[in-house]
Design an enzyme around this catalytic site. Structure first.
Site, PDB file in Angstrom:
ATOM      1  N   HIS A   1      22.181  88.245  19.548  1.00 50.17           N
ATOM      2  CA  HIS A   1      21.399  89.443  19.868  1.00 50.17           C
ATOM      3  C   HIS A   1      22.006  90.188  21.062  1.00 50.17           C
ATOM      4  O   HIS A   1      21.964  89.704  22.189  1.00 50.17           O
ATOM      5  CB  HIS A   1      19.942  89.036  20.148  1.00 50.17           C
ATOM      6  CG  HIS A   1      19.031  90.192  20.366  1.00 50.17           C
ATOM      7  ND1 HIS A   1      17.902  90.114  21.142  1.00 50.17           N
ATOM      8  CD2 HIS A   1      19.074  91.469  19.917  1.00 50.17           C
ATOM      9  CE1 HIS A   1      17.299  91.290  21.155  1.00 50.17           C
ATOM     10  NE2 HIS A   1      18.000  92.127  20.422  1.00 50.17           N
TER      11      HIS A   1
ATOM     12  N   ASN B   1      12.892  90.483  24.586  1.00 51.00           N
ATOM     13  CA  ASN B   1      11.890  91.380  24.003  1.00 51.00           C
ATOM     14  C   ASN B   1      10.465  90.867  24.180  1.00 51.00           C
ATOM     15  O   ASN B   1       9.520  91.649  24.209  1.00 51.00           O
ATOM     16  CB  ASN B   1      12.192  91.618  22.522  1.00 51.00           C
ATOM     17  CG  ASN B   1      13.362  92.584  22.366  1.00 51.00           C
ATOM     18  OD1 ASN B   1      13.648  93.347  23.278  1.00 51.00           O
ATOM     19  ND2 ASN B   1      14.025  92.530  21.236  1.00 51.00           N
TER      20      ASN B   1
ATOM     21  N   GLU C   1      21.808  87.147  23.690  1.00 54.28           N
ATOM     22  CA  GLU C   1      20.904  86.018  23.431  1.00 54.28           C
ATOM     23  C   GLU C   1      21.457  85.277  22.223  1.00 54.28           C
ATOM     24  O   GLU C   1      21.647  85.886  21.163  1.00 54.28           O
ATOM     25  CB  GLU C   1      19.495  86.519  23.081  1.00 54.28           C
ATOM     26  CG  GLU C   1      18.668  86.960  24.260  1.00 54.28           C
ATOM     27  CD  GLU C   1      17.243  87.382  23.852  1.00 54.28           C
ATOM     28  OE1 GLU C   1      16.344  87.257  24.681  1.00 54.28           O
ATOM     29  OE2 GLU C   1      17.036  87.849  22.713  1.00 54.28           O
TER      30      GLU C   1
ATOM     31  N   SER D   1      16.314  91.600  16.472  1.00 53.12           N
ATOM     32  CA  SER D   1      15.645  91.582  17.769  1.00 53.12           C
ATOM     33  C   SER D   1      14.326  90.839  17.684  1.00 53.12           C
ATOM     34  O   SER D   1      13.704  90.580  18.701  1.00 53.12           O
ATOM     35  CB  SER D   1      15.407  93.010  18.241  1.00 53.12           C
ATOM     36  OG  SER D   1      14.797  93.768  17.229  1.00 53.12           O
TER      37      SER D   1
END
Ligand code: 3HC
Length: 283
Positions: free
Chosen positions: A140, A190, A152, A119
């Site tokens: 991800h 994130n 992702e 992440s």
């Protein structure tokens, strides 16, 4: 290259979700962790999830059995010897991940793709410890993996177009929506989500409102399915802190400083749902 068999390294929340979706897409899955009981726990989680779907009439017992029969247990990375793809979803610790990639590079077939569900760690740095940086990529997923649509697809500096397109196609086959992202701290989700959560924790720290109050305003005022404090507990406060540290260090910008209250909770071992206590208490 045709992908038929995939190793998933790590059988926790993310690894078991990824294994479930791969197996339900029809892939053979080698579920790997350092201890057999960890993998068995991951499989039990998948089984429970499938039982819920059976109760809702969306899946049959036969489908569940067929899906689980596609998953095998592994405690040795050497079992990657006959897979075409590895998706690493181990603990979010750089040294552990680099060690796994060094080993996978030795034991996996030369043409196998090595993907990481990281992440926040740089794909370029992970790729650099292998002799196949063009075949290393970020894939991800988001929690809960069976529900969340996004993947992702994080490209390191050396990731080839071929590797990217194989992973993009796989994500679509898994009924996910892949989005290409460049390899910078926090990638995209994130980088945006975790500072929002950090700010929510600052609001609690500064006494703007209680955790319940902050969750309520974001659910009712911004239409979030889960308030940010609940989401932080759900992601894991240690993970939230680790991502803030990566953003803070990676960009060198004080706007990413982790909230002292977040640090305090992590120091106390109150990490959220997984430890039974975070901002809220769980049974
Ligand atoms: N596994 C599989 N399915 C699950 C699940 C799980 N753990 N939890 C919930 N579901 C399913 C339910 O079965 C239900 O399915 P149905 O509608 O088809 O019957 C559906 O999800 C909705 O569940 P509920 O009605 O129980 O509850 P909610 O409506 O509150 O939805 C939620 C639950 C999907 C988790 C929703 O609250 C949500 O979207 N929360 C935000 C999640 C989020 O932001 N995730 C991203 C975290 S960041 C991340 O993962 C990146 C990492 O790098 C930090």
């Amino acid at each position: 290259m045709k992908i038929e068999k995939v190793m998933v390294v790590g059988s926790g929340q993310m690894g078991s979700g990824i294994s479930q979706v791969l197996a339900q897409t029809g892939y053979q899955v080698v579920m790997n962790d350092i201890k057999k009981e960890y993998v068995e726990k991951g499989i039990a989680k998948i089984s429970k999830q499938l039982d819920r779907e059976i109760q809702k009439g969306r899946r049959t017992e036969e489908e569940k059995a067929a899906l689980l029969s596609r998953i095998t247990i592994s405690t040795e990375l050497e079992d990657a010897k006959d897979v075409q793809l590895v998706i690493e979803a181990a603990t979010e610790n750089k040294e552990i991940k680099l060690g796994i990639f060094r080993k996978l590079d030795e034991v996996a077939p030369e043409n196998a793709i090595l993907a990481s569900n990281t992440s926040s760690l740089p794909i370029t740095e992970i790729a650099a410890v292998t002799n196949r940086p063009e075949k290393v990529i970020g894939m991800h997923f988001f929690n809960p993996v069976p529900v969340m649509k996004l993947v992702e697809v994080n490209r390191g500096l050396a990731t080839s177009d071929e590797t990217f397109s194989i992973i993009e196609d796989l994500a679509k086959e898994m009924k996910k929506v892949p989005v290409a992202i460049k390899d910078f701290p926090g990638f995209a989700v994130n980088r945006i989500l975790i500072p929002m959560i950090n700010e929510a924790i600052y609001a609690v720290y500064e006494g703007i409102a209680s955790p319940e109050g902050i969750d309520e305003v974001m659910k009712l005022g911004a239409n979030h399915p889960m308030g940010p404090i609940t989401l932080a507990d759900y992601i894991g406060l240690d993970t939230c802190l680790a991502i803030m540290e990566v953003l803070y260090e990676g960009f060198g910008d004080p706007k990413y400083r982790p909230c002292p209250l977040l640090r305090k909770y992590v120091e106390a071992g109150w990490l959220g749902v997984k430890t039974g206590r975070g901002f809220y208490v769980y049974n």
